[in-house]
Enzyme design. Structure first.
Site, PDB file in Angstrom:
ATOM      1  N   GLU A  15       0.787  -1.230   0.000  1.00  0.00           N
ATOM      2  CA  GLU A  15       0.000   0.000   0.000  1.00  0.00           C
ATOM      3  C   GLU A  15       0.822   1.285   0.000  1.00  0.00           C
ATOM      4  O   GLU A  15       0.361   2.311  -0.473  1.00  0.00           O
ATOM      5  CB  GLU A  15      -0.945   0.006   1.211  1.00  0.00           C
ATOM      6  CG  GLU A  15      -2.031  -1.065   1.191  1.00  0.00           C
ATOM      7  CD  GLU A  15      -3.072  -0.818   0.122  1.00  0.00           C
ATOM      8  OE1 GLU A  15      -3.322   0.363  -0.199  1.00  0.00           O
ATOM      9  OE2 GLU A  15      -3.635  -1.797  -0.401  1.00  0.00           O
ATOM     10  N   SER A  49     -51.997 -21.348  39.084  1.00  0.00           N
ATOM     11  CA  SER A  49     -51.739 -22.253  40.211  1.00  0.00           C
ATOM     12  C   SER A  49     -50.292 -22.289  40.666  1.00  0.00           C
ATOM     13  O   SER A  49     -49.970 -22.986  41.640  1.00  0.00           O
ATOM     14  CB  SER A  49     -52.189 -23.670  39.841  1.00  0.00           C
ATOM     15  OG  SER A  49     -53.585 -23.710  39.642  1.00  0.00           O
TER      16      SER A  49
END
Length: 772
Positions: free
Chosen positions: A189, A467
Site C-alpha cells: 500500500e 396455580s
C-alpha cells in the site's frame, strides 16, 4: 532674453499596462485573503486532528462471554455438547496440535487451547486428551503445557454492546503484532511510508496518468496516512474539496505524530468487512472474524489475504468471492516475495494453501439476544450505557451454551406440536433456566424464535401465574405446624364470597368437580382450587403476600381473594426468582447473569458473588418440596415421565389461567430450575393447561441435559412417619393406606392405629428392604 522652457509631459501608461497592474494587485489581494483563509482552515483542521488523536481515539464495544467450560476427570458434558461449544468458541477441527484446534475420534478428544486472560489470571496454552463416557470426562491428561487437573477453555463470545456507529474492533499494539504484517502492508500500500510527509506527489501524479490513460480510476496514489485520514475523519465521497482536506490533514497528522503512532492507528482503524450491521475494523478483529485466530497466530497466506482485502473488503470477501480473494492473496504473496519479506520457497508454499477461512464468523451478532437483554439490565445497576458502548469492558456471564442450546431446542421442537391452525401461529413461549443452588441464569429463551431480538417475553411478559401460587399458599400454612400438616384435611367444596359492593365471587376447580375433604398434600399435588383458596383465606391473604415478597417478588401484590388463584401477574424471570427459594429450601438467592467485569486490559472492576438470605423455615419448605415431588409422581405433572428418565427425581408445579390464556410450569431437579410459559401475546385463549402446554417444553428440556435427581436433605426438626391420612394417625409401614410423610417435629399425629398386617406383605417388604 532667455528662452522659456516648455514643460515636459509625463509619459502616459498604455491601457494594456494599466490592466496588467490592476490584475496583479487583485491577484495579490485575493492570494492574501486566500492565505488567511487557508491558515484559518488549517488551524481548524489541526484542532480536529489533534483532538481526535490526543483524546480517546476509539470507542471499543464491551464484549460479553459465556461461562468457561471446565474440563477435568468427572466433568459432566456430552460429546455433542462439547463439540458444539468448541465450534462456538472458534475452535477448528483438525489434528488437535495447533492452538485453537481439536480432533475427535469417537468419544476421544484432543484439544489445543489458545490461552486466555480470565479475571483471576492467565490460562496458559495447553494440549490435552480425554474421553467422554456416559456424559462424563474420563482419563483426562495434559499432553503439553503446564500440568493442571482442571483446564478452562476459552469462553465463547456470545455478544457485545456496540457503539452507536456500529464499529467493532480489537485493539492491537504495533510492537506486539507479527512484524510481517506492517511490512507487507507497506510493501503493498505505501512503500515509502517512512520517507514521505503525509502525501506522495509522485505517486499521485503517476496514478493520475494511469487513470487518464485507462479512462477510469484503476490506481490510487493515497499514502497510508491519507487512507487513515479518510477513514478516521472524512466521508468517502469523491470530491476535490474532500481530497484537498485529506491532503492537508495528512500533512498535519505527520507533523504532530510519530510514524509508528500513525501506523498503529491504521492497523486498528482500517475497514475489513461487515458482520450484519457491524463493521469489522482493524486487523485484530479481522483475524478473529475470518480465521477464528489471534493475530499473532496467523501464517503467511493469512496475513497476505487480510492485507489484500484492504483494497476492497467486499469485493475480495473470501466467504462470498473465494476465487477473487485467492487471486488477490497470491498477488500480495508475490509482492511480499519481491520485497524480500519471504523467500521463494515460502511464497510457493503459501500460494498453494487454501484460504483457511472459518466457515462461520468467529465474531457475529449477539447470538442470544434475550439473554444479552437480561445482562444489560443487570449491568445498568452499575454502569452507564455510554461506558458499556465505548470502554471495551469484558463481561463474563453465567450463560451455559450447552444448556442454552437444549432450551432453544426444547422450545423450537415442542411449540409446533402444541396446537394447530391459527392458535399454533399465535402461540408464543418463554423459558428460563437457572442453577438450582447458586441462582445463576444458565439459559434464557424470550420467544418461539430464540434468535429474534424483539419483545423479550421472559423479561417483559407479565402474565397471571395461576396455580403456580399454590405452593406458597401451603408454605404459609405449613409454617404454622400447630394448625397445618401435609395430612391435614382441607375442604374441596364450593363456596361464595359476597363483597360490600354487592359483587359475588364463586371460585371453581379446573375440572368443575368437588371431592369433599382431602389431605393437604393431595390438594397441592392435584392442584385443586377450592382447598387452596380456603387455606389462603384461613391464614390470611396478607400472610401469603408477605411470603411471596420474602421470596423476591418486588412488584405490588393485590391483597384480594382472587390473588389466591394466581391473578397476580409476573414475568417468567420473576417466577424463576420466586421458585429459586423453594428449590434451595427457603434461601432467597437473587438471580444473576454476571460473574465478573474487567476493563479492556483485563483488570478486574466488579465481582458479583453468590448472595444467600434465609427467608423462611427450611422445615416448612421441605414439606412443600415433598408435595411438589408428588405433583410429578402422582399429580398434574406426571406426564413429564413420558419424556424424562424415570430415575430422574424432580419437583414442580403446573399453572393455568382461564381459557388456557397462560400455561405455566416451574420445576427443578438436583441441579437445575426451569420455568416455562406458553401463551399468546394478544392474551387470547389457547385451551392449553399447564400440563399440556408449558410442561412438554419443560420436560423436553430436562430430558436433553445431563443432571442429577432432586434429593433434598432432611433439615433439622423434620422427621418422617408412616401415617394413615384418612384416620389422621400413625400406622405401620405395611398397613393399607400407609404413606411415609414428613412432619415438623411435634406436629405428627398423636394417635396410633395398627393393623393385624398381611403376612405376605410383611415378607415382601422384608425382602425388598434387603436389596435397597
Amino acid at each position: 532674453m532667455a528662452k522659456s522652457k516648455t514643460p515636459r509631459k509625463s509619459p502616459r501608461k498604455s491601457p494594456k499596462s494599466s490592466r496588467r497592474s490592476w490584475f496583479w494587485r487583485l491577484f495579490f489581494r485575493i492570494s492574501l485573503i486566500g492565505l488567511v483563509l487557508l491558515a484559518g482552515w488549517m488551524v481548524y483542521l489541526d484542532a480536529v486532528v489533534t483532538s481526535r488523536f490526543e483524546g480517546r481515539r476509539f470507542e471499543i464495544p464491551s464484549r460479553v462471554y459465556a461461562r468457561p467450560l471446565e474440563l477435568y476427570d468427572g466433568a459432566s458434558v456430552s460429546t455433542t455438547a462439547l463439540q458444539r461449544e468448541l465450534e462456538l468458541s472458534g475452535f477448528r477441527r483438525g489434528d488437535g496440535n495447533k492452538a485453537g484446534s481439536y480432533s475427535r475420534n469417537g468419544n476421544r478428544f484432543v484439544i489445543s487451547t489458545r490461552g486466555f486472560r480470565f479475571p483471576d489470571g492467565e490460562e496458559a496454552r495447553r494440549r490435552m486428551a480425554f474421553g467422554i463416557y456416559g456424559d462424563r470426562v474420563e482419563n483426562f491428561r495434559v499432553l503439553s503445557g503446564d500440568p493442571a487437573p482442571i483446564v478452562r477453555l476459552e469462553p465463547a463470545q456470545i455478544g457485545g454492546i456496540y457503539p452507536t456507529h456500529k464499529e467493532d474492533r480489537i485493539l492491537v499494539e504495533l510492537d506486539k503484532v507479527p512484524e510481517l504484517l506492517p511490512a507487507t502492508l507497506m510493501a503493498v500500500e505505501d512503500q515509502h511510508f517512512y520517507d514521505h510527509f503525509g502525501i506522495a506527489p509522485l505517486s499521485i501524479a503517476r496514478a493520475m496518468l494511469v487513470n487518464l490513460r485507462a479512462g477510469e480510476i484503476v490506481q490510487g496514489g493515497s499514502t497510508l496516512t491519507q487512507q487513515l485520514v479518510k477513514n478516521f475523519f472524512l466521508t468517502r465521497e469523491q470530491t476535490l474539496l474532500r481530497k484537498g482536506n485529506e491532503a492537508l490533514m495528512s500533512v498535519l497528522l505527520e507533523w504532530h505524530y510519530e510514524k509508528n503512532d500513525i501506523l498503529e492507528t491504521y492497523l486498528n482503524e482500517v475497514y475489513l468487512g461487515q458482520a450484519g450491521t457491524r463493521s469489522i475494523n482493524g486487523f485484530g478483529l479481522a483475524s478473529q472474524f475470518y480465521f477464528g485466530e489471534s493475530l499473532n497466530n496467523l501464517e503467511i497466506h493469512q496475513i497476505a489475504l487480510l492485507v489484500g482485502m484492504v483494497k476492497g473488503p467486499s469485493y475480495y470477501n473470501p466467504r462470498r468471492n473465494p476465487e477473487r480473494a485467492t487471486e488477490r492473496r497470491n498477488l500480495v504473496i508475490s509482492e511480499m516475495e519481491e520485497a524480500e519479506l519471504i523467500d521463494p520457497g515460502q511464497a510457493a508454499r503459501a500460494r498453494g494453501l487454501p484460504l483457511g477461512v472459518s466457515k462461520q464468523p468467529s465474531y457475529s451478532e449477539n447470538r442470544y439476544p434475550a439473554y444479552i437483554d437480561l445482562v444489560r439490565r443487570h449491568l445498568a445497576r452499575d454502569y452507564r450505557e455510554e461506558d458499556l458502548r465505548s470502554e471495551g469492558l469484558r463481561i463474563f456471564t453465567t450463560l451455559n451454551p450447552a444448556i442454552q442450546y437444549a432450551a432453544e431446542y426444547a422450545v423450537e421442537e415442542t411449540m409446533p406440536r402444541l396446537a394447530s391452525g391459527e392458535v399454533r401461529e399465535a402461540l408464543e413461549a418463554a423459558l428460563v433456566v437457572t442453577a438450582k443452588d447458586s441462582g445463576e441464569v444458565l439459559a434464557l429463551v424470550g420467544g418461539k424464535d430464540p434468535g429474534f431480538a424483539g419483545f423479550n417475553r421472559a423479561l417483559d411478559a407479565e402474565r397471571p401465574i395461576g396455580s403456580l401460587i399454590k405452593p406458597f399458599i401451603y408454605l404459609s400454612a405449613l409454617a404454622q405446624p400447630d394448625r397445618y400438616t401435609l395430612i391435614t384435611p382441607v375442604n374441596d367444596k364450593s363456596f361464595a364470597l359476597e363483597f360490600d359492593d354487592g359483587r359475588r365471587w364463586e371460585p371453581k376447580n379446573y375440572d368443575k368437580k368437588e371431592r369433599g375433604e382431602v389431605p393437604l398434600h393431595e390438594a397441592l399435588s392435584h392442584s385443586y382450587n377450592l382447598p387452596a383458596i380456603r387455606v389462603g383465606l384461613d391464614i390470611g391473604v396478607d400472610v401469603v403476600a408477605e411470603t411471596l415478597q420474602s421470596f423476591g417478588v418486588t412488584s405490588s401484590i393485590s391483597r384480594y381473594p382472587s390473588m389466591l388463584l394466581g391473578s397476580i401477574s409476573m414475568t417468567p424471570v420473576t417466577v424463576a426468582q420466586m421458585y429459586q427459594g423453594l428449590a434451595t429450601s427457603g434461601f432467597n438467592t437473587p438471580l444473576r447473569t454476571i460473574r465478573e467485569v474487567t476493563d479492556s486490559r483485563g483488570e478486574p472492576l466488579n465481582r458479583y458473588p453468590l448472595e444467600v438470605d434465609q427467608v423462611v423455615d427450611p422445615a416448612a419448605v421441605h414439606l412443600v418440596q415433598y408435595a411438589m415431588q408428588e405433583v410429578m409422581q402422582e399429580g398434574t405433572g406426571r406426564s413429564a415421565y413420558y419424556t424424562i428418565p424415570e430415575q430422574l427425581t424432580v419437583a414442580g408445579k403446573t399453572g393455568t389461567t382461564d381459557d388456557g390464556r397462560d400455561s405455566w410450569f416451574a420445576g427443578f431437579s438436583g441441579d437445575l430450575l426451569a420455568v416455562a410459559w406458553v401463551g399468546r401475546d394478544d392474551n387470547g385463549p389457547t385451551s392449553l393447561s399447564g400440563a399440556s402446554g408449558a410442561l412438554p417444553i419443560w420436560s423436553r428440556f430436562m430430558a436433553g441435559v445431563p443432571q442429577h435427581g432432586f434429593s433434598p436433605v432432611v433439615p433439622d426438626g423434620v422427621s418422617y412417619h408412616w401415617v394413615n391420612a384418612e384416620r389422621q394417625a400413625l400406622t405401620d409401614e405395611y398397613c393399607d393406606n400407609a404413606r411415609l410423610v414428613p412432619f415438623i417435629a411435634g406436629s405428627e399425629p398423636d394417635q396410633d392405629v395398627s393393623c393385624s398386617g398381611n403376612l405376605q406383605r410383611r415378607i415382601q417388604g422384608w425382602f425388598e428392604g434387603l436389596f435397597r
